[in-house]
Design a protein around this motif. Structure first.
Motif, short mmCIF file in Angstrom:
data_model
loop_
_atom_site.label_atom_id
_atom_site.label_comp_id
_atom_site.label_asym_id
_atom_site.label_seq_id
_atom_site.Cartn_x
_atom_site.Cartn_y
_atom_site.Cartn_z
N TYR A 639 0.71 -1.24 0.03
CA TYR A 639 0.05 0.00 -0.22
C TYR A 639 0.75 1.26 -0.14
O TYR A 639 0.56 2.30 0.00
N SER A 640 2.35 1.08 0.20
CA SER A 640 3.21 2.21 0.07
C SER A 640 4.42 1.43 -0.76
O SER A 640 4.47 0.42 -0.77
N HIS A 641 5.33 2.35 -0.96
CA HIS A 641 6.41 1.91 -1.49
C HIS A 641 7.82 2.48 -1.05
O HIS A 641 7.97 3.36 -0.28
N PHE A 642 8.62 1.45 -0.57
CA PHE A 642 10.08 1.65 -0.19
C PHE A 642 11.08 1.69 -1.06
O PHE A 642 11.12 1.12 -2.25
N ALA A 643 12.37 2.50 -0.70
CA ALA A 643 13.47 2.42 -1.23
C ALA A 643 14.59 2.45 -0.21
O ALA A 643 14.21 3.34 0.86
N VAL A 677 4.98 14.28 0.25
CA VAL A 677 4.92 12.75 -0.31
C VAL A 677 5.95 11.78 0.26
O VAL A 677 5.50 10.47 0.03
N PHE A 678 6.93 12.30 0.82
CA PHE A 678 7.84 11.38 1.31
C PHE A 678 7.96 11.45 2.84
O PHE A 678 7.78 12.24 3.52
N GLU A 679 8.23 10.13 3.55
CA GLU A 679 8.67 10.13 4.76
C GLU A 679 10.29 9.49 4.84
O GLU A 679 10.61 8.32 4.09
N ILE A 680 11.02 10.36 5.27
CA ILE A 680 12.46 9.93 5.30
C ILE A 680 12.75 9.76 6.76
O ILE A 680 12.77 10.51 7.68
N PHE A 681 12.99 8.52 6.91
CA PHE A 681 13.30 7.69 8.46
C PHE A 681 15.04 8.06 8.58
O PHE A 681 15.85 8.44 7.70
N LEU A 705 3.29 7.24 -3.49
CA LEU A 705 3.52 7.82 -4.94
C LEU A 705 4.69 7.24 -5.62
O LEU A 705 5.58 7.82 -5.47
N ARG A 706 4.60 6.08 -6.44
CA ARG A 706 5.60 5.49 -7.02
C ARG A 706 6.50 6.23 -8.03
O ARG A 706 7.56 6.50 -7.92
N PRO A 707 5.81 7.19 -8.73
CA PRO A 707 6.28 8.04 -9.85
C PRO A 707 7.13 9.01 -9.17
O PRO A 707 8.41 9.54 -9.41
N MET A 708 6.70 9.53 -8.10
CA MET A 708 7.32 10.68 -7.32
C MET A 708 8.47 10.06 -6.72
O MET A 708 9.56 10.82 -6.59
N LEU A 709 8.29 9.02 -6.03
CA LEU A 709 9.59 8.33 -5.34
C LEU A 709 10.71 8.16 -6.32
O LEU A 709 11.84 8.43 -5.99
N HIS A 710 10.36 7.76 -7.56
CA HIS A 710 11.54 7.46 -8.58
C HIS A 710 11.85 8.75 -9.04
O HIS A 710 13.28 8.86 -9.24
N HIS A 711 11.30 9.55 -9.11
CA HIS A 711 11.77 11.22 -9.35
C HIS A 711 12.67 11.61 -8.43
O HIS A 711 13.82 11.98 -8.68
N PHE A 712 12.29 11.40 -7.02
CA PHE A 712 13.20 11.83 -5.96
C PHE A 712 14.39 11.04 -5.95
O PHE A 712 15.30 11.86 -5.85
#
Length: 741
Positions: A639-643, A677-681, A705-712
């Motif tokens: 339900y969310s996306h990790f990197a 749109v991001f949570e930075i731990f 938001l997967r596209p936003m994550l990849h752009h980031f």
């Protein structure tokens, strides 16, 4: 193209996430160059093999700093436009160097600049004056036997036939040195298939199987992803066998992915038994030449079915008609170093690019795939009954609290094993830990043997009488006395497969014991030999690790015992319960696959744990829906996306300094995106902070938001690459990590 200057833009096998410009060199007609050809170039003080991406008229590099290429290796593209696009998508998604991604997609010999096979095959023939009475063969019995076989083939012995006859290349070379045989290159002829594609008839499909077959049949001419759920033994293989038959009849190829190399012999056997087709197997245990031959035959369309592990997803195929991912939930499909791709996800991407249907098969589907069914991205197919007369095994939960245990085996389990063996049937004992014991402890002072290079205990292996770290492979002889108190009362603690095997040999000394783990199957063909012995049906006990849980069919196994399920119930990994449930169901599925009813015994100190109760009472899908709801409420994947940024260094202060800068850059970059749109731990030490002498830490980025994550990520990675004093730090980005370790 007169009066213009052109530059060659290349992808090089480098970790740098960029392309490199080169001059074409004198006399080279750039109009003849196509994307996908290999080019040899100077790079720093080395020579590299790159891949041409495009010819451009402008460059951002000062022309005086550009170097001319050394050589154009290929006349025609070695990488097709489709495969090049697929690799570009992969590199972009997983935030990896395109040049290195292309290296993963090419066989090793092509990466080295070697030329692919020129459609010729080597045949061995007998020299004119060769004789079996040659005195040089008097003591060379193997050479004499080989010469006799070659003599029986006056028209020549092909490379493929050599393997079937188990003739070693070294033996032929020695005969060649003596002038008794010679090699002859011949044009490889591809003869169109004639006759039936089937060697043995298809099984009669039941109602559920027939519905699944008909549903997929209607999509064989276009892209669609299917999730084929089927309880263990329900006949999922028969479904995709019948679909592969339809693909063969249409003149197309099928790509079948399997999770483990050790499954390839039995998988190949089943395919060869069913289909009168040319089949290639691709995995990392092949020689470079074997890998190249299989790769090229698939590319040329001269093989009909390709079976392979995760790297086979990059295999070029001339007429791809179907992609199948067997045991799609298996974590082996995720590459855990270098290019951290997931072959299951790439299978879906490739299917879309090639307008080809994709079937994901599993008795325990991954939560990601179940989520995609929920989102209507995948089509759901279900097999809920075991094929033939086989019945679902009965699952029992045994509370071992306060029970006397003998090497992890309860008295009740011993009784059931005896009953099963006396009935002429087989037992499977599962324990997901190899070695004799997890560690060595001093009974006097409590000292525990730790790896000097990792934050991990050394595992004691009795047979080799060695302590071995399963994380960095460091090994040492067990100390004669405790290094801390000097007493000699050192004892192995805990249970591993080797210790379980040793104890079973004492308890059941009249019965054969077979052990399957990484230690016993390291020799080539070892796994296949054990599996064939077990399949003979002789009563006995099979003990092993999760290697046993993956797709094996043991018809005479009627009792499965899981010794230590509790270790998977408590973990910092958010996927731990999912993995444990999958393992339990997969291991349980090895029981009662023929006419005998199966029984599964789960030994646990936690009989009231919700996971165990729900699995036994309601089954895997009910458990999955419950756990998915918890993931949704906690906003965890899918339900969310990790990197995950992972990094390691020999000096902890260097690692800390790197993460302080990386975290600050991430926080600053995130402010440029609206709506938080991001949570930075915060950076944290890895669960095993020190491994192989290096300190390790990680930083998690989460987004809905997967596209936003990849752009980031693309911008953040660029800033990380530009950080000074990076030579002491090894770092990587893991997109969609399957664990947080």
């Amino acid at each position: 193209m007169p009066n213009k200057t052109y530059y060659l833009r290349l992808a090089l096998p480098s970790p740098l996430r960029r392309l490199f410009d080169y001059l074409p060199g004198k006399g080279l007609d750039v109009a003849l160059l196509k994307a996908g050809i290999r080019v040899k170039v100077p790079f720093a003080n080395r020579v590299l093999i790159g891949v041409l991406i495009e010819v451009v008229e402008e460059t951002n590099v000062p022309v005086e700093k550009l170097k001319p290429i050394l050589e154009v290796i290929d006349d025609a593209p070695i990488i097709s436009p489709m495969l090049l696009s697929f690799c570009q998508w992969t590199a972009n998604y997983y935030q990896h160097s395109l040049g290195d991604t292309l290296s993963w997609a090419l066989p090793n010999l092509l990466r080295q600049g070697k030329y692919p096979d020129d459609n010729k095959e080597l045949y061995w023939r007998v020299s004119q004056n060769a004789s079996l009475d040659d005195v040089r063969l008097n003591r060379a019995t193997k050479q004499k036997k080989t010469l006799r076989i070659v003599m029986q083939h006056p028209h020549g012995l092909s490379q493929g036939l050599l393997q079937d006859l188990e003739i070693q290349p070294d033996t032929l070379r020695r005969l060649q040195e003596k002038g008794l045989v010679y090699g002859e290159l011949r044009e490889r002829k591809h003869t169109p298939h004639q006759g039936s594609w089937l060697i043995e008839p298809e099984l009669l499909a039941n109602e559920e199987q027939e519905k699944a077959i008909q549903t997929v049949s209607g999509s064989l001419d276009h892209f669609q992803t299917f999730l084929l759920y089927g309880i263990t033994g329900s006949g999922k293989t028969e479904v995709y066998f019948q679909l592969i038959h339809q693909v063969l009849q249409a003149g197309k190829q099928s790509l079948v992915l399997i999770p483990e190399i050790n499954l390839s012999p039995q998988t190949l056997y089943r395919f060869e038994k069913r289909f009168n087709a040319k089949i290639a197997v691709i995995h990392s245990n092949l020689t470079d030449k074997e890998r190249l031959n299989a790769w090229q035959q698939a590319k040329e369309g001269t093989v009909d079915i390709v079976i392979g592990t995760r790297s086979a997803i990059f295999t070029p195929m001339a007429h791809l008609g179907l992609i199948i991912v067997d045991e799609e939930h298996d974590s082996s499909y995720k590459q855990q170093d270098g290019l951290r791709y997931h072959a299951r996800d790439l299978a879906v991407v490739r299917g879309r690019m090639e307008n080809t249907p994709v079937i994901l098969c599993s008795a325990t589907p991954s939560f990601e795939s179940l989520y995609n069914v929920e989102q209507k991205r995948y089509h759901w197919l279900s097999l809920t009954e075991r094929a033939g007369s086989a019945e679902k095994p009965k699952i029992l939960c045994l509370d071992v609290r306060a029970q006397t245990m003998d090497a992890g085996i309860s008295s009740q389990l011993q009784h059931l094993i005896t009953q099963t063996l006396n009935a002429g049937q087989q037992v499977l004992i599962f324990i997901n830990r190899r070695g004799f014991a997890p560690t060595l402890i001093c009974h006097d002072c409590g000292w525990i043997c730790h790896c000097p290079h990792c934050d991990a205990r050394m595992t004691f292996h009795l047979k080799d009488h060695v302590l071995r770290c399963h994380h960095c492979d460091y090994q040492m002889s067990p100390p004669l006395a405790c290094p801390h108190c000097q007493h000699v009362n050192l004892k192995p603690v805990g249970v591993g497969t080797e210790r379980t095997e040793e104890r079973l040999k004492v308890l059941f000394k009249d019965w054969p014991i077979w052990r399957i783990d990484r230690d016993t199957t390291s020799r080539k063909q070892a796994m296949q030999e054990i599996v064939e012995t077990v399949r003979s049906g002789e009563p006995g006990i099979l003990v092993g690790t999760q290697m046993l849980a993956k797709g094996h069919h043991f018809p005479n196994v009627t009792l499965v015992a899981i010794l230590d399920v509790d270790s998977g119930l408590f973990s910092a990994d958010f996927k731990a319960c999912e993995k444990t449930a999958q393992l339990i169901v997969q291991v349980a599925g090895r029981s009662g696959r023929a006419e005998h009813k199966g029984k599964v015994l789960i030994q646990t100190h936690l009989p009231d744990h919700p996971l165990i109760i729900e699995l036994i009472d309601k089954g895997y899908l009910a458990f999955a829906q419950h756990d998915l709801q918890e993931r949704k409420e906690a906003n965890l994947p899918p339900y969310s996306h990790f990197a995950l940024l992972r990094a390691e260094a020999y000096k902890k202060e260097q690692l800390d300094a790197f993460f302080i800068k990386a975290h600050a850059q991430a926080e600053l970059l995130a402010t440029q995106f609206a709506n938080n749109v991001f949570e930075i731990f915060d950076p944290v030490p890895a669960p095993m902070e020190r491994k192989a002498g290096r300190y390790r830490a990680q930083l998690l980025i989460q987004s809905n938001l997967r596209p936003m994550l990849h752009h980031f990520l693309s911008q953040w990675i660029q800033s990380l690459e530009e950080m000074p004093k990076m030579s002491q730090i090894r770092w990587s980005i893991d997109v969609d990590p399957i664990d947080l370790f």
